[in-house]
Design a protein around this motif. Sequence first.
Motif, PDB file in Angstrom:
ATOM      1  N   UNK A  30     -16.383 -63.626  30.793  1.00 42.74           N
ATOM      2  CA  UNK A  30     -17.834 -63.506  30.625  1.00 42.74           C
ATOM      3  C   UNK A  30     -18.290 -62.051  30.465  1.00 42.74           C
ATOM      4  N   UNK A  31     -17.368 -61.135  30.247  1.00 45.79           N
ATOM      5  CA  UNK A  31     -17.688 -59.716  30.295  1.00 45.79           C
ATOM      6  C   UNK A  31     -17.356 -58.988  28.993  1.00 45.79           C
ATOM      7  N   UNK A  32     -18.207 -58.013  28.675  1.00 43.02           N
ATOM      8  CA  UNK A  32     -17.924 -57.071  27.593  1.00 43.02           C
ATOM      9  C   UNK A  32     -17.960 -55.674  28.197  1.00 43.02           C
ATOM     10  N   UNK A  33     -16.887 -54.940  28.021  1.00 45.63           N
ATOM     11  CA  UNK A  33     -16.786 -53.586  28.557  1.00 45.63           C
ATOM     12  C   UNK A  33     -16.677 -52.627  27.390  1.00 45.63           C
ATOM     13  N   UNK A  34     -17.528 -51.625  27.386  1.00 47.10           N
ATOM     14  CA  UNK A  34     -17.555 -50.667  26.272  1.00 47.10           C
ATOM     15  C   UNK A  34     -17.745 -49.261  26.809  1.00 47.10           C
ATOM     16  N   UNK A  35     -17.037 -48.328  26.205  1.00 48.59           N
ATOM     17  CA  UNK A  35     -17.309 -46.928  26.511  1.00 48.59           C
ATOM     18  C   UNK A  35     -17.624 -46.182  25.225  1.00 48.59           C
ATOM     19  N   UNK A  36     -18.418 -45.138  25.356  1.00 52.66           N
ATOM     20  CA  UNK A  36     -18.685 -44.193  24.275  1.00 52.66           C
ATOM     21  C   UNK A  36     -18.337 -42.809  24.796  1.00 52.66           C
ATOM     22  N   UNK A  37     -17.796 -41.984  23.947  1.00 55.85           N
ATOM     23  CA  UNK A  37     -17.308 -40.678  24.379  1.00 55.85           C
ATOM     24  C   UNK A  37     -17.480 -39.665  23.266  1.00 55.85           C
ATOM     25  N   UNK A 282     -23.423 -68.728  29.893  1.00 55.77           N
ATOM     26  CA  UNK A 282     -22.366 -69.305  29.058  1.00 55.77           C
ATOM     27  C   UNK A 282     -21.249 -68.296  28.876  1.00 55.77           C
ATOM     28  N   UNK A 283     -20.028 -68.736  29.073  1.00 57.04           N
ATOM     29  CA  UNK A 283     -18.881 -67.834  28.941  1.00 57.04           C
ATOM     30  C   UNK A 283     -18.709 -67.396  27.497  1.00 57.04           C
ATOM     31  N   UNK A 284     -18.340 -66.137  27.285  1.00 60.43           N
ATOM     32  CA  UNK A 284     -18.071 -65.618  25.940  1.00 60.43           C
ATOM     33  C   UNK A 284     -16.838 -66.291  25.365  1.00 60.43           C
ATOM     34  N   UNK A 285     -15.743 -66.231  26.119  1.00 58.35           N
ATOM     35  CA  UNK A 285     -14.469 -66.745  25.648  1.00 58.35           C
ATOM     36  C   UNK A 285     -13.488 -66.722  26.791  1.00 58.35           C
TER      37      UNK A 285
END
Length: 293
Positions: A30-37, A282-285
């Motif tokens: 259920x999570x999206x993890x993103x970094x910007x650098x 709702x779960x992503x995947x």
Amino acid sequence: MTSSADVNSDFEAANIQRLPVNTETFKINDWVIQYKKSHILHSQCKTADKCSNSSNETCQFCIYTNMLNLPHLPEMVFPNNILYISHTSGVQIEFNALDALKLVSSGKLDLKVSCSETWMESRDPSNLGEKIKPFDWTFTTNYNGTLSGPVSTEPTEERINIERLKEREKILFYHELMLFEDELHDNGIASCTVKIRVMPSSFFVLLRYFLRVDGVLVRINDTRYFHDFATNYVLREYTNKESPVQKLQLPLPMFGDPNLISSYLPIIEGCYEKLMWPSNSTSISSDTTTIIN
């Protein structure tokens, strides 16, 4: 891959806003993890003509100086280094330098850093003009992340299982970001970093502010986030640890590594919370994917 609880361990240009930003997105359950650098913040405004009027093109240097009531910023600030952790419920946990610096005191130093007077008395006053202005020149922050969306928090007796974090488990995703750093005019260091690692069963985040005033004080403000994917909440633990240097009686090299010295510092303050969100999301995947942008 390291298995310890503390997952161990850019520069000026003509127009910081036009520099490339590295980014990576990782999806799990259920999570999206993103970094910007990206690169370091300018030391001065490069577009005074645009920033002087109320346009939407204000440079990042002016955004920081206008929003922060500080005589000066840390030597290195990374405005584009941001970590986002988003849940399908709409909850987002974010870590960024601006919000961390908003919590730096713009008044006189509090009693917790009063021992810095000893340090100042031992230095040449002519070199301390900038430091003794009425603001916290150590850039101490108790920032514990930026929450948004339908999230609720409550105190909890449950604690992050550190022994579980020491177990060998495949690391699917890992990254570390520097938010800001200052060498306190070669008299120590103040830094703020965030690290994340994702395993098949959980994710773990360590947000750390580390301060060392040479010969005087060591302080570590840690915020840990842990989420077991089998549960519907995230544990957040904030601790403030500090000690005068003379009370530690430790080898000098240890003072340069917060991972080594942390266990020797007494806890001054702690806050233990459970973060929760609506359960009907709702779960992503069920699959894990990594996307490189």
